[in-house]
Design a protein around this motif. Sequence first.
Motif, PDB file in Angstrom:
ATOM      1  N   ASN A  58       0.828  -1.218   0.000  1.00  0.00           N
ATOM      2  CA  ASN A  58       0.000   0.000   0.000  1.00  0.00           C
ATOM      3  C   ASN A  58       0.860   1.267   0.000  1.00  0.00           C
ATOM      4  N   VAL A  59       1.796   1.324  -0.936  1.00  0.00           N
ATOM      5  CA  VAL A  59       2.710   2.472  -1.016  1.00  0.00           C
ATOM      6  C   VAL A  59       2.685   3.069  -2.416  1.00  0.00           C
ATOM      7  N   ILE A  60       2.478   4.381  -2.485  1.00  0.00           N
ATOM      8  CA  ILE A  60       2.691   5.144  -3.723  1.00  0.00           C
ATOM      9  C   ILE A  60       4.127   5.665  -3.645  1.00  0.00           C
ATOM     10  N   THR A  61       4.918   5.402  -4.681  1.00  0.00           N
ATOM     11  CA  THR A  61       6.285   5.916  -4.724  1.00  0.00           C
ATOM     12  C   THR A  61       6.395   6.938  -5.852  1.00  0.00           C
ATOM     13  N   ILE A  62       6.710   8.164  -5.487  1.00  0.00           N
ATOM     14  CA  ILE A  62       6.949   9.216  -6.467  1.00  0.00           C
ATOM     15  C   ILE A  62       8.457   9.418  -6.535  1.00  0.00           C
ATOM     16  N   THR A  63       9.038   9.090  -7.675  1.00  0.00           N
ATOM     17  CA  THR A  63      10.489   9.169  -7.843  1.00  0.00           C
ATOM     18  C   THR A  63      10.839  10.391  -8.680  1.00  0.00           C
ATOM     19  N   VAL A  64      11.808  11.156  -8.230  1.00  0.00           N
ATOM     20  CA  VAL A  64      12.285  12.326  -8.972  1.00  0.00           C
ATOM     21  C   VAL A  64      13.774  12.120  -9.227  1.00  0.00           C
ATOM     22  N   ASP A  65      14.156  12.062 -10.510  1.00  0.00           N
ATOM     23  CA  ASP A  65      15.572  11.810 -10.817  1.00  0.00           C
ATOM     24  C   ASP A  65      16.345  13.119 -10.925  1.00  0.00           C
ATOM     25  N   LYS A  66      17.645  13.001 -11.174  1.00  0.00           N
ATOM     26  CA  LYS A  66      18.514  14.192 -11.186  1.00  0.00           C
ATOM     27  C   LYS A  66      18.211  15.123 -12.353  1.00  0.00           C
ATOM     28  N   ASP A  67      17.484  14.624 -13.382  1.00  0.00           N
ATOM     29  CA  ASP A  67      17.082  15.465 -14.510  1.00  0.00           C
ATOM     30  C   ASP A  67      15.709  16.091 -14.298  1.00  0.00           C
ATOM     31  N   ASP A  68      15.210  16.038 -13.061  1.00  0.00           N
ATOM     32  CA  ASP A  68      13.915  16.609 -12.669  1.00  0.00           C
ATOM     33  C   ASP A  68      12.724  15.929 -13.343  1.00  0.00           C
ATOM     34  N   ARG A  69      12.893  14.671 -13.742  1.00  0.00           N
ATOM     35  CA  ARG A  69      11.763  13.911 -14.279  1.00  0.00           C
ATOM     36  C   ARG A  69      11.056  13.213 -13.128  1.00  0.00           C
ATOM     37  N   VAL A  70       9.728  13.144 -13.217  1.00  0.00           N
ATOM     38  CA  VAL A  70       8.916  12.551 -12.153  1.00  0.00           C
ATOM     39  C   VAL A  70       8.358  11.222 -12.633  1.00  0.00           C
ATOM     40  N   PHE A  71       8.489  10.197 -11.792  1.00  0.00           N
ATOM     41  CA  PHE A  71       7.986   8.860 -12.080  1.00  0.00           C
ATOM     42  C   PHE A  71       6.998   8.466 -10.997  1.00  0.00           C
ATOM     43  N   PHE A  72       6.008   7.671 -11.381  1.00  0.00           N
ATOM     44  CA  PHE A  72       4.956   7.275 -10.462  1.00  0.00           C
ATOM     45  C   PHE A  72       4.897   5.756 -10.377  1.00  0.00           C
ATOM     46  N   GLY A  73       4.727   5.239  -9.175  1.00  0.00           N
ATOM     47  CA  GLY A  73       4.592   3.794  -8.991  1.00  0.00           C
ATOM     48  C   GLY A  73       3.710   3.496  -7.802  1.00  0.00           C
ATOM     49  N   ASP A 126      12.244  -3.011 -24.903  1.00  0.00           N
ATOM     50  CA  ASP A 126      12.187  -1.661 -25.470  1.00  0.00           C
ATOM     51  C   ASP A 126      11.763  -0.648 -24.407  1.00  0.00           C
ATOM     52  N   ARG A 127      10.863  -1.052 -23.514  1.00  0.00           N
ATOM     53  CA  ARG A 127      10.435  -0.145 -22.441  1.00  0.00           C
ATOM     54  C   ARG A 127      11.599   0.217 -21.532  1.00  0.00           C
ATOM     55  N   LYS A 128      12.529  -0.734 -21.321  1.00  0.00           N
ATOM     56  CA  LYS A 128      13.692  -0.442 -20.481  1.00  0.00           C
ATOM     57  C   LYS A 128      14.628   0.561 -21.138  1.00  0.00           C
ATOM     58  N   GLU A 129      14.678   0.555 -22.458  1.00  0.00           N
ATOM     59  CA  GLU A 129      15.612   1.412 -23.185  1.00  0.00           C
ATOM     60  C   GLU A 129      15.061   2.808 -23.483  1.00  0.00           C
ATOM     61  N   VAL A 130      13.725   2.949 -23.487  1.00  0.00           N
ATOM     62  CA  VAL A 130      13.126   4.227 -23.899  1.00  0.00           C
ATOM     63  C   VAL A 130      13.427   5.302 -22.848  1.00  0.00           C
ATOM     64  N   ASN A 131      13.652   6.523 -23.338  1.00  0.00           N
ATOM     65  CA  ASN A 131      13.912   7.658 -22.458  1.00  0.00           C
ATOM     66  C   ASN A 131      12.565   8.296 -22.101  1.00  0.00           C
ATOM     67  N   GLN A 132      12.084   8.014 -20.919  1.00  0.00           N
ATOM     68  CA  GLN A 132      10.782   8.520 -20.500  1.00  0.00           C
ATOM     69  C   GLN A 132      10.898   9.995 -20.108  1.00  0.00           C
ATOM     70  N   PRO A 133       9.985  10.839 -20.596  1.00  0.00           N
ATOM     71  CA  PRO A 133      10.085  12.270 -20.318  1.00  0.00           C
ATOM     72  C   PRO A 133       9.666  12.666 -18.908  1.00  0.00           C
ATOM     73  N   GLY A 134       8.963  11.793 -18.217  1.00  0.00           N
ATOM     74  CA  GLY A 134       8.470  12.122 -16.877  1.00  0.00           C
ATOM     75  C   GLY A 134       7.000  12.519 -16.920  1.00  0.00           C
ATOM     76  N   ILE A 135       6.338  12.389 -15.795  1.00  0.00           N
ATOM     77  CA  ILE A 135       4.921  12.746 -15.685  1.00  0.00           C
ATOM     78  C   ILE A 135       4.828  14.258 -15.519  1.00  0.00           C
ATOM     79  N   PRO A 136       3.948  14.909 -16.299  1.00  0.00           N
ATOM     80  CA  PRO A 136       3.814  16.372 -16.189  1.00  0.00           C
ATOM     81  C   PRO A 136       3.349  16.806 -14.800  1.00  0.00           C
ATOM     82  N   ILE A 137       4.012  17.848 -14.263  1.00  0.00           N
ATOM     83  CA  ILE A 137       3.643  18.365 -12.944  1.00  0.00           C
ATOM     84  C   ILE A 137       3.385  19.868 -12.973  1.00  0.00           C
ATOM     85  N   ASP A 138       3.379  20.460 -14.170  1.00  0.00           N
ATOM     86  CA  ASP A 138       3.143  21.901 -14.233  1.00  0.00           C
ATOM     87  C   ASP A 138       1.666  22.200 -13.962  1.00  0.00           C
ATOM     88  N   SER A 139       1.354  23.457 -13.745  1.00  0.00           N
ATOM     89  CA  SER A 139      -0.005  23.835 -13.347  1.00  0.00           C
ATOM     90  C   SER A 139      -1.032  23.606 -14.451  1.00  0.00           C
TER      91      SER A 139
END
Length: 200
Positions: A58-73, A126-139
């Motif tokens: 029962n955990v939501i993990t929001i990951t933010v990498d050094k390139d300021d991309r946001v990931f959700f899990g 292919d999913r492992k290799e793709v460069n994901q842009p991150g989930i949008p967090i702007d207003s």
Amino acid sequence: MPKVKVKRTAPSLDMTPMVDLFFLLVTFFMLTATARPDEAVIVDTPSSASEIKIPDTNVITITVDKDDRVFFGVDGQHTKEVLLDRIAKNYNIGFTEEERKTFSLLSNFGVPINQLKGYLAMESNDRKEVNQPGIPIDSTRNELGDWVLQTRLTNPQVVIAIKGDQDVSYPTVKRVMDILQEKKVDRFNLITDMEMKPTN
């Protein structure tokens, strides 16, 4: 009087019980261990002396990498399938049964909702290799807020954890925290590495 020579025999040690025990332990660990799923991005978390543990479920993990991309899990296959159905309804997107199953097996992802169908259609390698842009967090496109809200409606017992890289910019992490507060989430955890306590 002559001495009687006692015939010396090499001591024998029966290894059968030891081998049986070894195989029982190996079998036990294989059956009880859970494989750690591949994460979309690896982050180098900062260290702290806190010993509070995050729950295993029962955990939501929001990951933010050094390139300021946001990931959700989020964990739980059933939770992920119901969550995807809720998001699909909100954004008027249809997902196939195969896409739902693929989504339920993801540990985390970082693509906008309009790119999610294409991402799920890819092969696993292919999913492992793709460069994901991150989930949008702007207003204007606050998709992270929608993911958090719909997950909490799906499973009200979820705990939220932010896992940020130590080199991430402060405004990005602050924006993530602001989004959580907009969605009435005032309690969340920050994931860090364990720092060694000084010895006296």
